[in-house]
Design a protein around this motif. Sequence first.
Motif: not given
Length: 735
Positions: A520-535, A594-605
Amino acid sequence: MGDKAHTHPGAAGRAVAADRPASLRNVVLVGHSGSGKTTLVEALALTAGAVNRAGRVEDGGCVSDYDAIEHRQQRSVQLSLVPVEWEGVKINLLDTPGYADFVGELRAGLRAADAALFVVSAADGVDGSTRMVWEECAAVGMPRALVVTHLESARADFEEMTRMCAEAFGADDPDAVLPLYLPLRAPEGSDGHAAVTGLVGLLTRKVFDYSTGAREESEPAAGQLPGMEEARNRLIEGIIAESEDETLMDRYLAGEQVDLDTLVKDLERAVARGSFFPVLAAAPAAEGAKQGIGTVELLDLVVRGFPTPPERQTPAVTTLDGRTRELEPCDPDGPLVAEVVKTSSDPYVGRVSLVRVFSGTLRPDDTVHVSGHGLADRGPEDRTLHEADERVGALSTPFGKQQRPVTHAVAGDLVSVAKLTRAETGDTLSAKDDPLLMAPWRMPDPLLPVAIRAHSKADEDKLSQGLARLVAEDPTMRLEQNQDTHQVVLWCLGEAHADVALERLRGRYGVQVDVVAHRVALRETFAGRSAGRGRHVKQSGGHGQYAICEIEVEPLPGGSGIEFVDKVVGGAVPRQFIPSVEKGVRAQAAKGVAAGHPLIDVRVTLLDGKAHSVDSSDAAFQTAGALALREAAADARIHLLEPVAEVSVLLSDDYVGAVMSDLSGRRGRVLGTEQAGGGRTLVRAEVPEIELGRYAVDLRSLSHGTARFDRRYARHEPMPPQVAERIRQQEREAP
């Protein structure tokens, strides 16, 4: 009805033709698997002279020739047509599969027929699926009669079976389901069983003895009269109750004798309009007999009691732009309107379409317009119109594996048409200069997913063409190319349906496939706030790459998708590169974090970043955005989301408890129940789709074939941790 001697020269070796709609009868045989439908068809063909005693036509072939799949499965899996002739009338007998997985073939038979013959085994009784088909026929007013078979069984009781039929099918009026004949039995043998040797006609008070191999008429013995008179009186009262002469019942109750001709005419009219349902008996013929017991009586009922095609209403017809088109019922001189009710493939002829002509006359070499609703696409909103012009090939009438040529087919008849390469089951054939479209008949939704893949590279090259032919033949099968899981999925009605489909892929189209676990078509989402830095900084002596961005990710309510917000101040990330960061974030979200499923339902600032006047570029900031999202995910708890379906189950009240318990065991939430009438309940629930893979099979087992369900995607929601871990483990172990 028809209590007289019959002699027929037979129709074996020639095509049975009809030039007038009034000389046609289209009859579908309905009953559960093993009730004896095919055996009865063979017996009727024998009595009508279409086959010899061995069940074979004179020029070779057998009326019950099965394909290889039916031989292996020991049951019918497809609709078959057997035309016979009786008293100058062509009778198209449509034998349908009795197994629930092939209900699509049954529905096609119901569409092509004008009356239904329900075959009930005296050894097995009436099952729930047969009751459901009876209700479908009642809803459209289709005339019906019943035939009780397997009377030779040791526990067979015709009178008890008739009572059960009246209870099952005569809910509104039990006196509308009554026998026309009673079986005549020989003295009991040493095993305590009495074989059926003939019938007693209730209206005529005549005995029809088949014990010598020929149908012989005589007067009843004194011992047979008491039981016969009681059943006869009830039958007469049932017929009079359906009479259009409202004074007849009062006159009968006052002691007036009603003549036989009046009773027979009232009976025929009541059967034809679908308000009286006679019960007949059928049994195997004696050794060397030319007629099966009860077959003469049954053929007489079909000819005299069942309606002609002009007496039945034509399904709704429209122009291609949706305007209603009124047609004279079954007019051979009217505009051509025909419908493909079955599509099959012949290794020598190619595609063969079984067509019911509703108006006009179909001839070989005509150019017809083929139009349809896209039944092979399935889906309530995806019935796109498709159309093409095609030349009609040879016309023939099928008999077993043979195809006997005919010169034309008039309105009301059924005929096989060769080489309609663009026509699918359910499509309408009409005149090229007057294209029309018939409303499609209702088909069950296939709800059992079967994921497949080509066995080898050679099979992969042939797979798409084989699958396209398969779904064109069978509108109860849906083909899905799942973009999320990258699987090819055949949606079927059950395991037997799936087995037949895969066997046809191998046998007819030479495609070997492997069945794999359906995902079945699974999805991923964040359980809480998190920050990341891309360099993303690279310098290799020339033009380099330089992009740095800092983001914050927070979860959003279900259904929100991906929201991107720009909060960069002071030009830390130049304006022209902010869309590049967003593009990189969305690309990484589509791949999963995480597991290769599309990420949904998040706000990226996007909060901050750095750029270089020379080395920064669109590609560099896309890469930095993706890296930032991956880093944010590495430091966060990621929920695995599973799709949840809204499920509606319609079932008998007797099985509500078992079905609700089963839904709970599938992690389902029961939302409520409501009464649906007729002793049935509608159960509504929300169930994770991962738990519904085999529900079509399991529900049939739980409800003894009496329940049906539909499903609709509701949303994705977090999967319980223990289930999520199991799924991740399975994905890690998958090849």
